[in-house]
Design a protein around this motif. Structure first.
Motif, PDB file in Angstrom:
ATOM      1  N   ILE A   1      52.238  16.724  74.466  1.00 49.59           N
ATOM      2  CA  ILE A   1      51.785  15.654  73.577  1.00 49.59           C
ATOM      3  C   ILE A   1      52.338  14.308  74.032  1.00 49.59           C
ATOM      4  CG2 ILE A   1      53.657  15.966  71.892  1.00 49.59           C
ATOM      5  CD1 ILE A   1      50.009  15.090  71.043  1.00 49.59           C
TER       6      ILE A   1
ATOM      7  N   SER B   1      59.301  14.431  69.957  1.00 49.52           N
ATOM      8  CA  SER B   1      58.093  13.985  70.652  1.00 49.52           C
ATOM      9  C   SER B   1      57.592  12.661  70.097  1.00 49.52           C
ATOM     10  CB  SER B   1      56.997  15.053  70.570  1.00 49.52           C
ATOM     11  OG  SER B   1      56.571  15.273  69.249  1.00 49.52           O
ATOM     12  N   PHE B   2      57.630  12.486  68.767  1.00 52.36           N
ATOM     13  CA  PHE B   2      57.094  11.246  68.214  1.00 52.36           C
ATOM     14  C   PHE B   2      58.057  10.076  68.336  1.00 52.36           C
ATOM     15  CE2 PHE B   2      53.668  13.852  66.848  1.00 52.36           C
ATOM     16  CZ  PHE B   2      52.594  12.993  66.930  1.00 52.36           C
TER      17      PHE B   2
ATOM     18  N   LYS C   1      65.922  12.538  62.778  1.00 54.38           N
ATOM     19  CA  LYS C   1      65.991  13.734  63.613  1.00 54.38           C
ATOM     20  C   LYS C   1      67.410  14.012  64.115  1.00 54.38           C
ATOM     21  CE  LYS C   1      64.909  11.476  68.032  1.00 54.38           C
ATOM     22  NZ  LYS C   1      66.156  11.871  68.709  1.00 54.38           N
TER      23      LYS C   1
ATOM     24  N   GLU D   1      59.023  18.346  67.182  1.00 57.89           N
ATOM     25  CA  GLU D   1      57.976  17.381  66.832  1.00 57.89           C
ATOM     26  C   GLU D   1      58.577  15.993  66.638  1.00 57.89           C
ATOM     27  OE1 GLU D   1      54.147  17.156  63.882  1.00 57.89           O
ATOM     28  OE2 GLU D   1      55.988  18.012  63.088  1.00 57.89           O
TER      29      GLU D   1
ATOM     30  N   VAL E   1      57.584  19.966  74.042  1.00 59.25           N
ATOM     31  CA  VAL E   1      57.057  18.725  73.480  1.00 59.25           C
ATOM     32  C   VAL E   1      56.351  17.898  74.550  1.00 59.25           C
ATOM     33  CG1 VAL E   1      58.879  18.637  71.749  1.00 59.25           C
ATOM     34  CG2 VAL E   1      59.187  17.405  73.907  1.00 59.25           C
TER      35      VAL E   1
ATOM     36  N   GLY F   1      55.658  10.496  63.027  1.00 55.82           N
ATOM     37  CA  GLY F   1      56.473  11.505  62.371  1.00 55.82           C
ATOM     38  C   GLY F   1      57.656  10.894  61.652  1.00 55.82           C
TER      39      GLY F   1
ATOM     40  N   PRO G   1      49.508  16.432  65.683  1.00 53.54           N
ATOM     41  CA  PRO G   1      50.956  16.664  65.567  1.00 53.54           C
ATOM     42  C   PRO G   1      51.559  17.238  66.837  1.00 53.54           C
ATOM     43  CG  PRO G   1      49.760  18.406  64.459  1.00 53.54           C
ATOM     44  CD  PRO G   1      48.729  17.399  64.896  1.00 53.54           C
ATOM     45  N   GLY G   2      52.866  17.146  66.936  1.00 55.23           N
ATOM     46  CA  GLY G   2      53.590  17.770  68.028  1.00 55.23           C
ATOM     47  C   GLY G   2      53.843  19.238  67.732  1.00 55.23           C
ATOM     48  N   PRO G   3      54.517  19.951  68.624  1.00 51.04           N
ATOM     49  CA  PRO G   3      54.733  21.391  68.457  1.00 51.04           C
ATOM     50  C   PRO G   3      55.768  21.718  67.395  1.00 51.04           C
ATOM     51  CG  PRO G   3      55.918  20.593  70.367  1.00 51.04           C
ATOM     52  CD  PRO G   3      55.102  19.427  69.867  1.00 51.04           C
ATOM     53  N   ARG G   4      55.549  22.821  66.709  1.00 48.92           N
ATOM     54  CA  ARG G   4      56.522  23.301  65.721  1.00 48.92           C
ATOM     55  C   ARG G   4      56.899  24.765  65.969  1.00 48.92           C
ATOM     56  NH1 ARG G   4      53.842  20.925  60.118  1.00 48.92           N
ATOM     57  NH2 ARG G   4      53.940  18.720  60.685  1.00 48.92           N
TER      58      ARG G   4
ATOM     59  N   TYR H   1      61.516  21.304  62.723  1.00 47.27           N
ATOM     60  CA  TYR H   1      60.751  20.086  62.963  1.00 47.27           C
ATOM     61  C   TYR H   1      61.370  19.198  64.044  1.00 47.27           C
ATOM     62  CZ  TYR H   1      58.320  21.326  58.674  1.00 47.27           C
ATOM     63  OH  TYR H   1      57.582  21.985  57.729  1.00 47.27           O
TER      64      TYR H   1
END
Length: 213
Positions: free
Chosen positions: A85, A138-139, A123, A135, A82, A110, A74-77, A132
């Motif tokens: 990743i 990033s995705f 998002k 993350e 970001v 994500g 996963p990406g950062p939370r 979130y």
């Protein structure tokens, strides 16, 4: 049966995929950043090894030695950048193309990068949870990287429903393309859909989504 190498094999989703693949007879290697001898609740029959998605050379070597490579990282939370990743996937995309990797590539994506009916990414909607957002950002970028990858790379990305939590698989599930297939999915259902895709590929070089039925 095929060999599968899972990055993030001790996380909520990665461990579920690892267990599901092993239960169906795949030869599974679980990759963890920690000491492989200290994995909590290891899946019987799975070989655990040390590795980091940021170590591109090692990722390439592991990809050369397996039929399928899974990235469930996963990406950062926590408000951190970001970029690490994103950079890791960017290097992997380039390195896999250069190394002419033939392994199937499966990425856990994500929900924030899926879209509403009018085409807006989740998002970017007003009610998207701030915790979130990083993350999701990033995705969204990682999806773009794989979509722009060399045509001979055999990748698939599976995104969960907007809400995902630990839980057993449901008897059936719903699939979608760019739009969420429902509001909720358990990690068990996600893993079942993931391994179904590994057994019978239906979304090559594409992202799809899953939710509990």
């Amino acid at each position: 049966m095929s060999t599968v190498t899972v990055y993030g094999s001790t996380g909520m989703v990665g461990s579920a995929i690892t267990a599901e693949a092993a239960s169906r007879g795949f030869t599974v290697t679980g990759v963890t950043r920690g000491n492989p001898d200290h994995v909590k609740n290891p899946v019987p029959g799975v070989t655990y090894v040390t590795g980091d998605i940021a170590d591109t050379g090692d990722v390439v070597e592991k990809a050369r030695a397996t039929d399928i490579i899974v990235f469930s990282v996963p990406g950062p939370r926590d408000g951190s950048s970001v970029q690490p990743i994103i950079d890791a996937h960017s290097r992997i995309v380039a390195a896999f193309a250069g190394a002419k990797i033939t392994a199937r590539i499966f990425i856990v994506g994500g929900a924030g990068a899926t879209r509403t009916p009018d085409g807006t990414m989740l998002k970017d909607t007003p009610d998207f949870p701030a915790a979130y957002k990083a993350e999701a950002e990033s995705f969204a970028r990682i999806l773009e990287l794989w979509q722009g990858s060399a045509r001979d790379l055999d990748w698939t990305m599976l995104a969960p429903a907007p809400q995902i939590a630990p839980g057993e698989p449901t008897e059936s599930y719903n699939l979608g393309d760019d739009q969420p297939a429902g509001d909720f999915v358990t990690a068990g259902t996600f893993a079942r859909a993931a391994v179904d895709e590994l057994e019978k590929p239906a979304h090559r070089r594409a992202r799809f989504t899953v939710a509990n039925a």
